[in-house]
Design a protein around this motif. Sequence first.
Motif, mmCIF file in Angstrom:
data_model
loop_
_atom_site.group_PDB
_atom_site.id
_atom_site.type_symbol
_atom_site.label_atom_id
_atom_site.label_comp_id
_atom_site.label_asym_id
_atom_site.label_seq_id
_atom_site.Cartn_x
_atom_site.Cartn_y
_atom_site.Cartn_z
ATOM 1 N N ILE A 84 1.075 -1.549 -0.187
ATOM 2 C CA ILE A 84 0.007 0.295 -0.200
ATOM 3 C C ILE A 84 0.512 1.532 0.033
ATOM 4 O O ILE A 84 0.796 2.088 -0.870
ATOM 5 C CB ILE A 84 -0.812 -0.241 0.860
ATOM 6 C CG1 ILE A 84 -2.052 -1.113 1.409
ATOM 7 C CG2 ILE A 84 -1.502 1.579 1.426
ATOM 8 C CD1 ILE A 84 -2.583 -1.618 2.188
ATOM 9 N N MET A 85 2.003 1.411 0.802
ATOM 10 C CA MET A 85 2.637 2.465 0.945
ATOM 11 C C MET A 85 3.949 3.362 -0.212
ATOM 12 O O MET A 85 3.879 3.419 -0.809
ATOM 13 C CB MET A 85 3.594 2.186 2.199
ATOM 14 C CG MET A 85 2.867 2.539 3.173
ATOM 15 S SD MET A 85 2.308 3.344 4.070
ATOM 16 C CE MET A 85 3.607 4.600 4.555
ATOM 17 N N ASN A 86 4.053 1.536 -1.382
ATOM 18 C CA ASN A 86 4.311 1.820 -2.300
ATOM 19 C C ASN A 86 3.886 2.446 -3.045
ATOM 20 O O ASN A 86 4.684 2.886 -4.382
ATOM 21 C CB ASN A 86 5.208 0.506 -3.144
ATOM 22 C CG ASN A 86 6.539 0.274 -1.949
ATOM 23 O OD1 ASN A 86 7.222 0.850 -1.120
ATOM 24 N ND2 ASN A 86 7.058 -1.695 -1.542
ATOM 25 N N LEU A 87 2.492 1.863 -3.414
ATOM 26 C CA LEU A 87 1.742 2.294 -4.774
ATOM 27 C C LEU A 87 0.814 3.939 -4.024
ATOM 28 O O LEU A 87 0.122 4.376 -5.085
ATOM 29 C CB LEU A 87 0.719 1.209 -4.931
ATOM 30 C CG LEU A 87 1.414 -0.355 -4.914
ATOM 31 C CD1 LEU A 87 0.505 -1.319 -5.355
ATOM 32 C CD2 LEU A 87 2.528 -0.450 -6.363
ATOM 33 N N LYS A 88 0.649 3.991 -2.669
ATOM 34 C CA LYS A 88 -0.325 4.854 -2.659
ATOM 35 C C LYS A 88 -0.339 6.091 -3.417
ATOM 36 O O LYS A 88 -0.803 7.239 -3.169
ATOM 37 C CB LYS A 88 -0.536 5.605 -1.422
ATOM 38 C CG LYS A 88 0.742 6.121 -0.174
ATOM 39 C CD LYS A 88 -0.197 5.947 0.881
ATOM 40 C CE LYS A 88 0.881 6.262 1.598
ATOM 41 N NZ LYS A 88 1.380 7.552 1.487
ATOM 42 N N GLU A 89 1.011 6.651 -4.279
ATOM 43 C CA GLU A 89 1.602 7.715 -4.627
ATOM 44 C C GLU A 89 1.250 7.503 -5.884
ATOM 45 O O GLU A 89 0.486 8.533 -6.981
ATOM 46 C CB GLU A 89 3.284 8.165 -4.554
ATOM 47 C CG GLU A 89 3.533 8.405 -2.821
ATOM 48 C CD GLU A 89 2.855 9.275 -2.044
ATOM 49 O OE1 GLU A 89 2.433 10.377 -3.488
ATOM 50 O OE2 GLU A 89 2.686 8.527 -1.423
ATOM 51 N N ASP A 90 1.068 6.615 -6.785
ATOM 52 C CA ASP A 90 0.908 6.488 -7.949
ATOM 53 C C ASP A 90 -0.807 6.086 -7.917
ATOM 54 O O ASP A 90 -1.163 6.281 -9.479
ATOM 55 C CB ASP A 90 1.701 5.353 -8.722
ATOM 56 C CG ASP A 90 3.219 5.422 -8.571
ATOM 57 O OD1 ASP A 90 3.319 7.344 -9.057
ATOM 58 O OD2 ASP A 90 3.713 4.914 -7.975
ATOM 59 N N LEU A 91 -1.527 5.525 -7.363
ATOM 60 C CA LEU A 91 -3.201 5.118 -7.179
ATOM 61 C C LEU A 91 -3.782 5.800 -6.281
ATOM 62 O O LEU A 91 -3.649 6.123 -5.479
ATOM 63 C CB LEU A 91 -2.842 3.522 -7.400
ATOM 64 C CG LEU A 91 -1.596 2.288 -8.526
ATOM 65 C CD1 LEU A 91 -1.778 1.264 -7.951
ATOM 66 C CD2 LEU A 91 -2.818 2.558 -10.161
ATOM 67 N N SER A 92 -5.133 5.761 -7.102
ATOM 68 C CA SER A 92 -6.221 6.079 -5.560
ATOM 69 C C SER A 92 -6.750 4.847 -4.498
ATOM 70 O O SER A 92 -6.114 4.292 -5.246
ATOM 71 C CB SER A 92 -7.341 6.776 -6.150
ATOM 72 O OG SER A 92 -7.742 5.709 -6.978
ATOM 73 N N LEU A 93 -6.899 5.216 -3.900
ATOM 74 C CA LEU A 93 -7.548 3.900 -2.445
ATOM 75 C C LEU A 93 -7.876 2.954 -3.078
ATOM 76 O O LEU A 93 -8.154 1.808 -2.982
ATOM 77 C CB LEU A 93 -7.754 5.059 -1.661
ATOM 78 C CG LEU A 93 -7.062 5.759 -0.620
ATOM 79 C CD1 LEU A 93 -7.360 5.501 0.869
ATOM 80 C CD2 LEU A 93 -5.294 4.149 -0.677
#
Length: 207
Positions: free
Chosen positions: A61-70
């Motif tokens: 989650i931490m790695n992807l949350k900058e590029d994807l919405s929740l």
Amino acid sequence: MEKQLISKKDLLDEKGISYGQLYRWKRKQLIPEEWFIRKSTFTGQETFFPKDLILARIDKIMNLKEDLSLDELADKLSPLLPSYEMRKSDLIERNIVSPIVLQRFAGEDSDSYVYTFDKLLYFYIVDKLLQAGEMSMEEGEQLLQTMRDHFPKFAGKPCDLVFTRKMGVSSFALLSVPAELYFDGGVKLVSRLSVAECIEQLKGKWA
């Protein structure tokens, strides 16, 4: 076989996240409800999590949350099967499943045959265990039948695949997670796979 647990307090401290973040991710279904395990302790009721699963999930989650919405993350991490389909020829071209597995388990299908995601998942799990050197082709047939017969019963709920042998006889089982398993001394645990993680990995190969 008991999965190691981590308390909510230790989890928040180790990952540097807040109580609010954790429960927001729960509401968005980024973390399965089944991973929130209530246990009695000397201080009262506390919440624990399957340690390996929750640490890996929070890292993701931490790695992807900058590029994807929740919402996009929730779709990516959901154990529900997507409506993806793929032709046999594309499976071979993109090397999602090895040719030897397709030849053995889907040999009669034409190159234009279209597989639904659940069928691809079964092939993918068989391929994963074969490539790890943990399973024979004959056991692969047994695993495929287990997945076909029982995986649909989970209806989107997360489950683990457990592969055991006793006196040379192999067995496969699917169980809800989190769950603890204990075997007698004559049983060897060959592998325990998170089917939800396999679904995530297979989804990632569509990107």
